[in-house]
Write a protein that holds these residues in place. Structure first.
Motif, PDB file in Angstrom:
ATOM      1  N   HIS A 317      10.635  -6.552   1.675  1.00  0.00           N
ATOM      2  CA  HIS A 317       9.175  -6.573   1.682  1.00  0.00           C
ATOM      3  C   HIS A 317       8.674  -8.018   1.650  1.00  0.00           C
ATOM      4  O   HIS A 317       7.770  -8.402   2.404  1.00  0.00           O
ATOM      5  CB  HIS A 317       8.646  -5.776   0.483  1.00  0.00           C
ATOM      6  N   ARG A 321       6.959  -8.613   5.157  1.00  0.00           N
ATOM      7  CA  ARG A 321       5.506  -8.459   5.020  1.00  0.00           C
ATOM      8  C   ARG A 321       4.900  -9.698   4.378  1.00  0.00           C
ATOM      9  O   ARG A 321       3.773 -10.057   4.674  1.00  0.00           O
ATOM     10  CB  ARG A 321       5.170  -7.230   4.173  1.00  0.00           C
ATOM     11  N   GLY A 322       5.624 -10.343   3.455  1.00  0.00           N
ATOM     12  CA  GLY A 322       5.065 -11.477   2.725  1.00  0.00           C
ATOM     13  C   GLY A 322       5.367 -12.831   3.363  1.00  0.00           C
ATOM     14  O   GLY A 322       4.775 -13.840   2.994  1.00  0.00           O
ATOM     15  N   ALA A 356       3.183 -12.180  -2.970  1.00  0.00           N
ATOM     16  CA  ALA A 356       3.982 -11.272  -2.137  1.00  0.00           C
ATOM     17  C   ALA A 356       4.860 -10.381  -3.012  1.00  0.00           C
ATOM     18  O   ALA A 356       5.087  -9.206  -2.690  1.00  0.00           O
ATOM     19  CB  ALA A 356       4.857 -12.090  -1.173  1.00  0.00           C
ATOM     20  N   ASP A 358       4.090  -9.290  -6.028  1.00  0.00           N
ATOM     21  CA  ASP A 358       3.237  -8.244  -6.585  1.00  0.00           C
ATOM     22  C   ASP A 358       3.054  -7.113  -5.572  1.00  0.00           C
ATOM     23  O   ASP A 358       3.121  -5.935  -5.929  1.00  0.00           O
ATOM     24  CB  ASP A 358       1.878  -8.824  -7.001  1.00  0.00           C
ATOM     25  N   ALA A 359       2.821  -7.505  -4.319  1.00  0.00           N
ATOM     26  CA  ALA A 359       2.655  -6.491  -3.286  1.00  0.00           C
ATOM     27  C   ALA A 359       3.947  -5.678  -3.116  1.00  0.00           C
ATOM     28  O   ALA A 359       3.914  -4.455  -2.991  1.00  0.00           O
ATOM     29  CB  ALA A 359       2.267  -7.160  -1.964  1.00  0.00           C
ATOM     30  N   ALA A 362       4.432  -3.296  -6.003  1.00  0.00           N
ATOM     31  CA  ALA A 362       3.455  -2.192  -5.996  1.00  0.00           C
ATOM     32  C   ALA A 362       3.791  -1.149  -4.931  1.00  0.00           C
ATOM     33  O   ALA A 362       3.439   0.014  -5.045  1.00  0.00           O
ATOM     34  CB  ALA A 362       2.052  -2.746  -5.781  1.00  0.00           C
ATOM     35  N   ALA A 363       4.488  -1.608  -3.872  1.00  0.00           N
ATOM     36  CA  ALA A 363       4.822  -0.687  -2.764  1.00  0.00           C
ATOM     37  C   ALA A 363       5.939   0.267  -3.194  1.00  0.00           C
ATOM     38  O   ALA A 363       6.713  -0.055  -4.072  1.00  0.00           O
ATOM     39  CB  ALA A 363       5.277  -1.511  -1.549  1.00  0.00           C
TER      40      ALA A 363
END
Ligand code: PLP
Length: 364
Positions: A317, A321-322, A356, A358-359, A362-363
């Motif tokens: 991730h 994504r980050g 990133a 944290d995201a 959370a995912a």
């Protein structure tokens, strides 16, 4: 279809069984995977450095003895009297030279695990028995009894200790290291690749330990691209290793650049100081995030554990994504299950990493 070669018939089995060291592709990503200094060459040194490089006669071979660079290193280090210096194309090359000098089918290298990957790779490539001794699972400290037992059993020609250790970041207990120095029948190498961030060293111990060699490198303090590592130790050992050093292993541009940096060290020291401050901030920020276990670090990276079985997903991730590349160690299993390692970057890079992360956490 290319015709079949005979490589499979002739390359030594020990080499064929190896897997080439893979470096992750970092194109377009914030690069926090390889313990590099995040800052470029200091701006104020740029013009005089390039001028010095302009003087280099690249049509000539480098100074095989790298005399001026050695003088600058000695001036900066002030090693104990009577010690010698050996220069390598990165400390990786020095590890290779040491193993080459000591290897043999009945010769063993003992080192704690998890540890630096090159010890095993080079031992296996050069035909030396390799014994990894697990670190304590709680805090990655040296298991003193297990290390001493392995030394008694295998009578190793060589013991490697990284101080601080990579990938765990901690400094091993000094008493345990002293006991290993007493018990080892051969050479003990203390690899201080992260010295600039640790504030502790075994360099002074060289004065009364003739069978200790200390390794340092400029890679983690801003000069990874130059490839310069060095060993300090007793002349008896270093004179033997010197025979295996290729005559021109330190190229002219590296000799001039490294000497320039060492004689203008203040901005590099300020960068190391900023990295130590960011390490503390990153450690606190990670510790504050629920579900993570964060290990204290004396290096320029931090090892942390994600919630169970999440490490790979968090790593991917972050990367996909980050836009942040760190190191996934969870595949190794054992004590590194669920573990990720992040190199300390600039404040902006660390902020981006934390956002990133944290995201990613959370995912689902
Ligand atoms: C990075 C690292 C090295 C290799 O450093 P180079 O000088 O770049 O070859 C050696 N030992 C340890 C423990 C490291 O982490």
């Amino acid at each position: 279809m290319a015709p079949t070669s005979r490589a499979g018939d002739w390359v030594r089995p020990a080499v064929r069984e190896l897997t080439a060291y893979r470096v992750a592709d970092a194109d377009g990503l914030v690069k926090l995977d390889a313990m590099e200094n995040p800052w470029p060459w200091p701006e104020e040194l740029r013009a005089p450095w390039l001028e010095a490089l302009g003087e280099v006669a690249v049509n000539r071979y480098p100074d095989a003895a790298a005399r001026e660079l050695r003088t600058a290193l000695r001036d900066g280090l002030a090693p104990p009297a009577g010690t010698e210096l050996l220069l390598g194309n990165g400390s990786d090359e020095i590890i290779q030279i040491i193993i080459e000098a000591l290897a043999g089918p009945d010769r063993t290298v003992v080192t704690p695990e998890p540890g630096f990957a090159m010890y095993r790779i080079l031992a296996e490539a050069l035909g030396m028995r390799y014994v990894g001794v697990p670190l304590r699972t709680t805090d990655f400290g040296l298991d003193r009894a297990a290390m001493l037992a392995a030394i008694a059993e295998h009578q190793p020609a060589l013991v490697f200790l990284a101080y601080p250790n990579n990938p765990t970041g901690n400094l091993f207990d000094a008493d345990a290291i002293a006991a290993i120095l007493d018990a080892a029948p051969g050479l003990v190498v203390i690899d201080e690749a992260y010295h600039a961030f640790a504030g502790r060293s075994w360099l002074g111990a060289l004065a009364d330990h003739p069978d200790l060699v200390v390794l340092r490198t400029l890679s983690k303090t801003g000069l990874a691209g130059l490839r310069l590592g060095f060993a300090i130790g007793h002349p008896d050992w270093l004179a033997e290793f010197e025979k295996l050093r290729l005559p021109y292993n330190i190229n002219s541009l590296t000799q001039v650049s490294a000497r320039f940096a060492l004689t203008h060290w203040a901005p590099f020291e300020r960068q190391a100081e900023a990295i130590r401050a960011e390490r503390a901030r990153l450690h606190d920020a990670l510790t504050a995030r629920p579900g993570l276990t964060v290990h204290p670090s004396a290096a320029n990276f931090i090892l942390f554990r994600t919630p169970a079985a999440r490490a790979r997903a968090v790593f991917e991730h972050l990367r996909d994504r980050g836009g942040v590349l760190i190191k996934d160690l969870s595949g190794a299993g054992g004590t590194l299950t669920d573990c990720l390692r992040v190199t300390v970057g600039t404040p902006e890079e660390n902020d981006r990493f934390l956002a990133a992360l944290d995201a990613a956490l959370a995912a689902d």
